[in-house]
Write an enzyme that holds these catalytic residues in place. Structure first.
Site: not given
Ligand SMILES: O=C(CO)COP(=O)(O)O
Ligand SMILES: NC(=O)C1=CN([C@@H]2O[C@H](COP(=O)(O)OP(=O)(O)OC[C@H]3O[C@@H](n4cnc5c(N)ncnc54)[C@H](OP(=O)(O)O)[C@@H]3O)[C@@H](O)[C@H]2O)C=CC1
Length: 326
Positions: A190, A247
């Site tokens: 993701k 995300t």
């Molecule tokens: O894993 C995350 C939310 O579940 C954090 O996302 P980011 O690392 O893109 O900030």
């Protein structure tokens, strides 16, 4: 009454700090380990971590740079970046004198080996009981006590359930699972897909493109999941579809923000960890080794490596042969 009374968190970044707060809220006695002694001392005295600004760290959380102290806990959470997880467990291994659960909280796949986080733990600490925690959960939301739900998987269902009991609270709701691989795939993929969607948004390609990329991204995450034996309920669950939705739709995500900057032709923000940047090349290598098509992830990898411009990557995606939807 939980089996695990004490919890140590390795890695005092945003996520490690948020998880220490979670464990303290659940009533555990908590140790938070930072690799830098000065950093640990500063957090211990100010109760503030610049990596998670604005969050007051509860006085009962012990902050230390002494690794031996963490090995006394009943269970460990590892929240270093994915590519540093092996190094952290290697350091820890000499302090481990008994089998204990080690929960990977990083999202990624190791470069060179193509190993997921629990495999790295199993190799580096053969007596550990590896587990994985993943799902839609921004550190800031979690630390502030906003309602969050995640998946926590271990090979043994009773262990996964005990770990959930140890960390769960009225604001943090982990669901237990035994589908370790399924949980790991969602968390790793993701981040790469969120960069793709961020690029599309930064390029002002429209809300329809954002929805299409997220959906086709989910299709390729599902294909890889199936090839590696993930269960469908995990892929459509919190750690798969749930985290993808979060995300790919929020500028709170560092991966999404990296994509936004690329799409706008701007410099990405310095000093912000976007795991998708590191996962992209290894994800497409892994997919190729399984004969799984991941065109969106490939586009991200080729843009990040400079092999393709954004416009060329978009054109490549849009001019692929028409096919049945699956
Ligand atoms: O894993 C995350 C939310 O579940 C954090 O996302 P980011 O690392 O893109 O900030
Ligand atoms: N932030 C979030 O919302 C979420 C993050 N995650 C995942 O958690 C992982 C960590 O992310 P996050 O905490 O946000 O990142 P941060 O950049 O905030 O922090 C990373 C931390 O890891 C430490 N670190 C780096 N290298 C090592 C090493 N070799 N040994 C020990 N510690 C090390 C850093 O130490 P130092 O401070 O000394 O540099 C820092 O404290 C990532 O895989 C991320 O995907 C998962 C869910 C949510």
């Amino acid at each position: 009454m939980t089996t695990f009374q004490s919890v140590a968190v390795i890695g005092a970044g945003a996520w490690g700090t948020a998880l220490a707060t979670v464990a303290a809220r659940a009533g555990r006695s908590v140790t938070l380990w930072a690799r830098n002694a000065e950093h640990a001392a500063r957090i211990a005295s100010t109760r503030d971590n610049p990596r998670l600004p604005g969050v007051q760290i509860a006085p009962e959380i012990v902050v230390t740079s002494d690794l031996a102290l963490t090995a006394r806990a009943d269970m460990l959470l590892i929240a270093t970046p994915a590519q540093h997880l092996r190094g952290a467990v290697n350091m820890l291994a000499s302090h481990l004198t008994r089998p204990m659960p080690i929960v990977a909280c990083a999202k990624g796949i190791e470069h060179g080996t193509h190993k997921f986080m629990t495999d790295v733990i199993a190799e580096a600490a053969p007596h550990a009981q590896p587990a994985i925690l993943s799902g839609p959960s921004f550190a800031d939301d979690v630390a502030r006590g906003l309602p969050t739900a995640v998946t926590l998987a271990a090979k043994d269902e009773a262990l996964a359930s005990s770990l959930v009991q140890a960390l769960g609270s009225p604001t943090f709701r982990p669901y237990h699972s035994t589908d370790i691989r399924g949980v790991e795939i969602g968390g790793a993929a993701k981040n790469v897909l969120a960069i793709a969607v961020g690029i599309a948004v930064g390029r002002k390609l429209g809300a329809s493109a954002q929805a299409a990329l997220t959906t086709r991204g989910f299709a390729e995450l599902t294909r890889l999941g199936r090839a590696l034996g993930a269960r469908s309920e995990t892929i459509t669950g919190l750690s798969g579809l749930g985290d993808l939705i979060l995300t790919c739709s929020s500028p709170q995500s560092r991966n999404f923000v990296l994509g936004l900057a690329l799409g706008r032709g701007e410099q990405p923000p310095a000093g912000k960890l976007a795991e998708g940047e590191f996962t992209a090349p290894v994800l497409i290598e892994l997919a190729a080794s399984q004969n799984v098509e991941m065109p969106v992830s490939e586009a991200v990898a080729s843009i990040l490596s400079g092999r393709s411009t954004i416009d060329a990557a978009i054109s490549t995606l849009m001019t692929r042969p028409f096919k049945a939807e699956e």
